[in-house]
Design an enzyme around this catalytic site. Structure first.
Site, PDB file in Angstrom:
ATOM      1  CG  HIS A 131      -3.898  -3.596   3.804  1.00  0.00           C
ATOM      2  ND1 HIS A 131      -2.685  -3.063   4.186  1.00  0.00           N
ATOM      3  CD2 HIS A 131      -4.550  -2.585   3.163  1.00  0.00           C
ATOM      4  CE1 HIS A 131      -2.608  -1.803   3.806  1.00  0.00           C
ATOM      5  NE2 HIS A 131      -3.727  -1.480   3.176  1.00  0.00           N
ATOM      6  CB  CYS A 156      -0.968  -0.042   1.180  1.00  0.00           C
ATOM      7  SG  CYS A 156      -2.381   1.068   1.031  1.00  0.00           S
TER       8      CYS A 156
END
Length: 257
Positions: free
Chosen positions: A205, A90
């Site tokens: 994630h 990310c």
């Protein structure tokens, strides 16, 4: 001894992505290998001789701090240029690119990925899944990839970077608004993550390596200088059940692409 660098967990540790280092350590130890995690905090030099490096997610201010430190220190860049595997999640993906948008301005990235990140029209949030492209160092990946995305960054890959996966669910790297004027915009909207040199990056994630054991083992094999096929397999039924549950999970409607 396998030495795992956990890079800037104090600023890039918002979403539990430190778990990726824990997964690498545990999967190594389950094979009888010694493995240790070395946290590298803001202001500390990044050793360039560790075996593998992981970076997680964070907010705008954290990204700016991380980029400034990694650029000025240079250790992670030297490690990647020497072929040591780097796994970024990310904000970590964005920081390793050429530039990213944070706090209303364009920030220089580390430059390990040919990628630029602007802003998405709507937040990408929910389950994301893809088929591995098998680009570059990920050539041995065969199993679908799964994770949870939560970002507002629209990441566009340049010609030197390739996507980690081709989307089957979720939003991935970029949306319609960010890619509308690009000649390869329709392709960019199918991309998830990035691969370039020894760097593998993704918006997943989860932690990503808990949900994708083959990807974890690929990184381990690269860190140990061996082929994935030569790494002793692990049978962990709980992980198999997790993957089935996540792939079968109900998904929010995919945004207009």
């Amino acid at each position: 001894m396998l030495n795992i660098g956990l890079v800037l967990p104090d600023v890039l540790g918002t979403y539990g992505d430190d778990g990726n280092a824990l997964v690498l350590r545990q999967r190594a130890r389950m094979r009888g290998l010694q493995a240790e995690i070395h946290p590298i905090r803001l202001g500390e030099p990044v050793p360039e001789t560790l075996d593998i490096y992981t970076l997680g997610g964070g907010e705008d201010t954290a990204q700016i701090l991380a980029a400034d430190h990694l650029i000025s220190d240079g250790g992670l860049t030297r490690a990647a240029n020497a072929g040591r595997p780097v796994f970024a999640i990310c904000a970590g993906l964005q920081v390793l690119g050429e530039s990213f948008r944070a706090s209303g301005r364009i920030i220089d990235g580390v430059g390990l990925l040919d990628a630029t990140t602007a802003g998405m029209q709507d937040r990408a949030i929910g389950e994301v899944a893809s088929e591995p492209t098998r680009a570059g160092v990920t050539a041995d990946l065969t199993e679908p990839l799964t994770g949870f995305e939560n970002h507002l960054g629209a990441t566009i890959l340049g010609p030197s970077a390739q996507p980690l996966g081709t989307l089957t669910r979720g939003n991935g790297n970029a949306d319609q608004a960010a890619t509308a004027d690009l000649s390869d915009g329709s392709a960019q909207r199918t991309y998830e993550g990035a691969v370039q040199g020894s760097v593998i990056a993704t918006y997943m994630h989860g932690p990503a390596l808990a949900r994708n054991p083959q990807l974890a083992d690929l990184l381990l094999s690269q860190a140990m200088g061996m082929a994935l096929a030569d790494l002793e397999p692990l049978e962990i039924p709980a992980v198999d059940r997790l993957r089935v549950e996540r792939f079968n999970a109900s998904e929010p409607p995919r945004s207009q692409r």
